[in-house]
Design a protein around this motif. Structure first.
Motif, PDB file in Angstrom:
ATOM      1  N   THR A  49     -18.209  12.006  30.975  1.00 23.53           N
ATOM      2  CA  THR A  49     -19.594  11.589  31.354  1.00 23.53           C
ATOM      3  C   THR A  49     -20.078  10.675  30.083  1.00 23.53           C
ATOM      4  OG1 THR A  49     -20.487  13.577  30.083  1.00 23.53           O
ATOM      5  CG2 THR A  49     -20.129  13.700  32.549  1.00 23.53           C
ATOM      6  N   GLU A  50     -21.288  10.256  30.265  1.00 21.31           N
ATOM      7  CA  GLU A  50     -22.111   9.544  29.409  1.00 21.31           C
ATOM      8  C   GLU A  50     -22.107  10.193  27.952  1.00 21.31           C
ATOM      9  OE1 GLU A  50     -22.449   6.205  29.406  1.00 21.31           O
ATOM     10  OE2 GLU A  50     -21.557   6.401  31.512  1.00 21.31           O
ATOM     11  N   ALA A  51     -21.852  11.409  27.935  1.00 21.50           N
ATOM     12  CA  ALA A  51     -22.071  12.233  26.602  1.00 21.50           C
ATOM     13  C   ALA A  51     -21.037  11.958  25.465  1.00 21.50           C
ATOM     14  CB  ALA A  51     -21.999  13.667  27.054  1.00 21.50           C
ATOM     15  N   CYS A  52     -19.707  11.217  26.173  1.00 18.57           N
ATOM     16  CA  CYS A  52     -18.719  10.991  25.264  1.00 18.57           C
ATOM     17  C   CYS A  52     -19.193   9.974  24.069  1.00 18.57           C
ATOM     18  CB  CYS A  52     -17.784  10.068  26.124  1.00 18.57           C
ATOM     19  SG  CYS A  52     -16.520   9.465  25.280  1.00 18.57           S
ATOM     20  N   ILE A  53     -18.606  10.363  22.948  1.00 25.51           N
ATOM     21  CA  ILE A  53     -18.898   9.886  21.703  1.00 25.51           C
ATOM     22  C   ILE A  53     -17.657   9.031  21.090  1.00 25.51           C
ATOM     23  CG2 ILE A  53     -20.737  11.482  20.983  1.00 25.51           C
ATOM     24  CD1 ILE A  53     -18.615  12.830  19.214  1.00 25.51           C
ATOM     25  N   ASN A  54     -16.761   8.926  21.958  1.00 25.50           N
ATOM     26  CA  ASN A  54     -15.656   7.827  21.613  1.00 25.50           C
ATOM     27  C   ASN A  54     -14.882   8.443  20.561  1.00 25.50           C
ATOM     28  OD1 ASN A  54     -14.573   5.759  22.942  1.00 25.50           O
ATOM     29  ND2 ASN A  54     -15.775   4.214  21.827  1.00 25.50           N
ATOM     30  N   CYS A  55     -14.742   9.736  20.276  1.00 31.79           N
ATOM     31  CA  CYS A  55     -14.089  10.497  19.142  1.00 31.79           C
ATOM     32  C   CYS A  55     -12.568  10.232  19.360  1.00 31.79           C
ATOM     33  CB  CYS A  55     -14.578  11.696  19.005  1.00 31.79           C
ATOM     34  SG  CYS A  55     -13.925  12.861  20.032  1.00 31.79           S
ATOM     35  N   GLY A  56     -11.963  10.262  20.638  1.00 31.18           N
ATOM     36  CA  GLY A  56     -10.798  10.179  21.115  1.00 31.18           C
ATOM     37  C   GLY A  56      -9.911  11.751  20.993  1.00 31.18           C
ATOM     38  N   ALA A  57     -10.728  12.665  20.699  1.00 29.53           N
ATOM     39  CA  ALA A  57      -9.770  13.887  20.800  1.00 29.53           C
ATOM     40  C   ALA A  57      -9.179  14.227  21.995  1.00 29.53           C
ATOM     41  CB  ALA A  57     -10.845  15.005  20.281  1.00 29.53           C
ATOM     42  N   CYS A  58      -9.641  13.773  23.209  1.00 33.20           N
ATOM     43  CA  CYS A  58      -8.941  14.057  24.282  1.00 33.20           C
ATOM     44  C   CYS A  58      -7.847  13.327  24.610  1.00 33.20           C
ATOM     45  CB  CYS A  58     -10.032  13.690  25.514  1.00 33.20           C
ATOM     46  SG  CYS A  58     -10.632  12.083  25.327  1.00 33.20           S
ATOM     47  N   GLU A  59      -7.422  12.006  24.227  1.00 32.89           N
ATOM     48  CA  GLU A  59      -6.363  11.277  24.654  1.00 32.89           C
ATOM     49  C   GLU A  59      -5.073  12.007  24.221  1.00 32.89           C
ATOM     50  OE1 GLU A  59      -5.312   6.667  24.463  1.00 32.89           O
ATOM     51  OE2 GLU A  59      -6.268   7.432  22.864  1.00 32.89           O
ATOM     52  N   PRO A  60      -4.836  12.426  23.097  1.00 32.35           N
ATOM     53  CA  PRO A  60      -3.365  12.969  22.868  1.00 32.35           C
ATOM     54  C   PRO A  60      -3.396  14.195  23.458  1.00 32.35           C
ATOM     55  CG  PRO A  60      -4.946  13.014  20.853  1.00 32.35           C
ATOM     56  CD  PRO A  60      -5.514  12.376  21.689  1.00 32.35           C
ATOM     57  N   GLU A  61      -4.258  15.031  24.103  1.00 38.51           N
ATOM     58  CA  GLU A  61      -4.377  16.211  24.648  1.00 38.51           C
ATOM     59  C   GLU A  61      -3.655  16.091  26.047  1.00 38.51           C
ATOM     60  OE1 GLU A  61      -4.194  19.082  23.041  1.00 38.51           O
ATOM     61  OE2 GLU A  61      -4.539  17.693  21.250  1.00 38.51           O
ATOM     62  N   CYS A  62      -3.865  14.950  26.731  1.00 46.39           N
ATOM     63  CA  CYS A  62      -3.483  14.716  28.103  1.00 46.39           C
ATOM     64  C   CYS A  62      -2.160  14.797  28.383  1.00 46.39           C
ATOM     65  CB  CYS A  62      -4.125  13.304  28.670  1.00 46.39           C
ATOM     66  SG  CYS A  62      -3.860  13.187  30.313  1.00 46.39           S
ATOM     67  N   PRO A  63      -1.625  15.744  29.024  1.00 47.57           N
ATOM     68  CA  PRO A  63      -0.060  15.724  29.188  1.00 47.57           C
ATOM     69  C   PRO A  63       0.471  14.634  30.208  1.00 47.57           C
ATOM     70  CG  PRO A  63      -1.257  17.279  30.564  1.00 47.57           C
ATOM     71  CD  PRO A  63      -2.211  16.771  29.757  1.00 47.57           C
ATOM     72  N   VAL A  64      -0.492  13.996  30.950  1.00 45.72           N
ATOM     73  CA  VAL A  64      -0.059  12.850  32.029  1.00 45.72           C
ATOM     74  C   VAL A  64      -0.560  11.529  31.466  1.00 45.72           C
ATOM     75  CG1 VAL A  64       0.473  14.576  33.844  1.00 45.72           C
ATOM     76  CG2 VAL A  64      -1.712  13.198  33.668  1.00 45.72           C
ATOM     77  N   SER A  65      -1.104  11.369  30.516  1.00 45.84           N
ATOM     78  CA  SER A  65      -1.463  10.037  29.565  1.00 45.84           C
ATOM     79  C   SER A  65      -2.247   9.312  30.458  1.00 45.84           C
ATOM     80  CB  SER A  65      -0.343   9.437  29.257  1.00 45.84           C
ATOM     81  OG  SER A  65       0.556  10.003  28.282  1.00 45.84           O
ATOM     82  N   VAL A  66      -3.472   9.918  31.171  1.00 45.28           N
ATOM     83  CA  VAL A  66      -4.325   9.297  31.856  1.00 45.28           C
ATOM     84  C   VAL A  66      -5.667   8.772  31.287  1.00 45.28           C
ATOM     85  CG1 VAL A  66      -3.193   9.764  34.280  1.00 45.28           C
ATOM     86  CG2 VAL A  66      -5.342  11.200  33.298  1.00 45.28           C
ATOM     87  N   ILE A  67      -5.797   9.195  29.858  1.00 45.96           N
ATOM     88  CA  ILE A  67      -6.883   8.947  29.263  1.00 45.96           C
ATOM     89  C   ILE A  67      -6.825   7.778  28.536  1.00 45.96           C
ATOM     90  CG2 ILE A  67      -8.484   9.866  27.693  1.00 45.96           C
ATOM     91  CD1 ILE A  67      -7.897  12.609  28.722  1.00 45.96           C
ATOM     92  N   SER A  68      -7.766   6.817  28.345  1.00 47.61           N
ATOM     93  CA  SER A  68      -7.484   5.573  27.537  1.00 47.61           C
ATOM     94  C   SER A  68      -9.277   5.271  26.972  1.00 47.61           C
ATOM     95  CB  SER A  68      -7.205   4.452  28.347  1.00 47.61           C
ATOM     96  OG  SER A  68      -7.870   4.161  29.274  1.00 47.61           O
ATOM     97  N   ALA A  69      -9.182   4.627  26.007  1.00 47.22           N
ATOM     98  CA  ALA A  69     -10.408   4.056  25.497  1.00 47.22           C
ATOM     99  C   ALA A  69     -11.039   2.973  26.215  1.00 47.22           C
ATOM    100  CB  ALA A  69     -10.005   3.510  23.902  1.00 47.22           C
ATOM    101  N   GLY A  70     -12.156   3.055  26.478  1.00 45.36           N
ATOM    102  CA  GLY A  70     -12.847   2.161  27.036  1.00 45.36           C
ATOM    103  C   GLY A  70     -14.170   1.305  26.377  1.00 45.36           C
TER     104      GLY A  70
END
Length: 56
Positions: A6-27
């Protein structure tokens, strides 16, 4: 079901390395999830400090 960031994202990047299927990326202003590959595990939501990833 997949997760969406959601728009609440603060762009910290904590989520990206946790994704086991690597589908999270920086926008440009927040992280994004490729919903077609999301396995609905919730790993991203578990580490997000602002609860931005939510089930869609």
């Amino acid at each position: 079901m997949a997760y969406n960031i959601t728009e609440a994202c603060i762009n910290c990047g904590a989520c990206e390395p946790e994704c086991p299927v690597s589908v999270i990326s920086a926008g440009s202003d927040k992280y994004v999830i490729d919903e077609s590959g999301c396995i609905d595990c919730g790993a991203c939501a578990n580490v997000c400090p602002v609860d931005a990833p939510v089930p869609k």
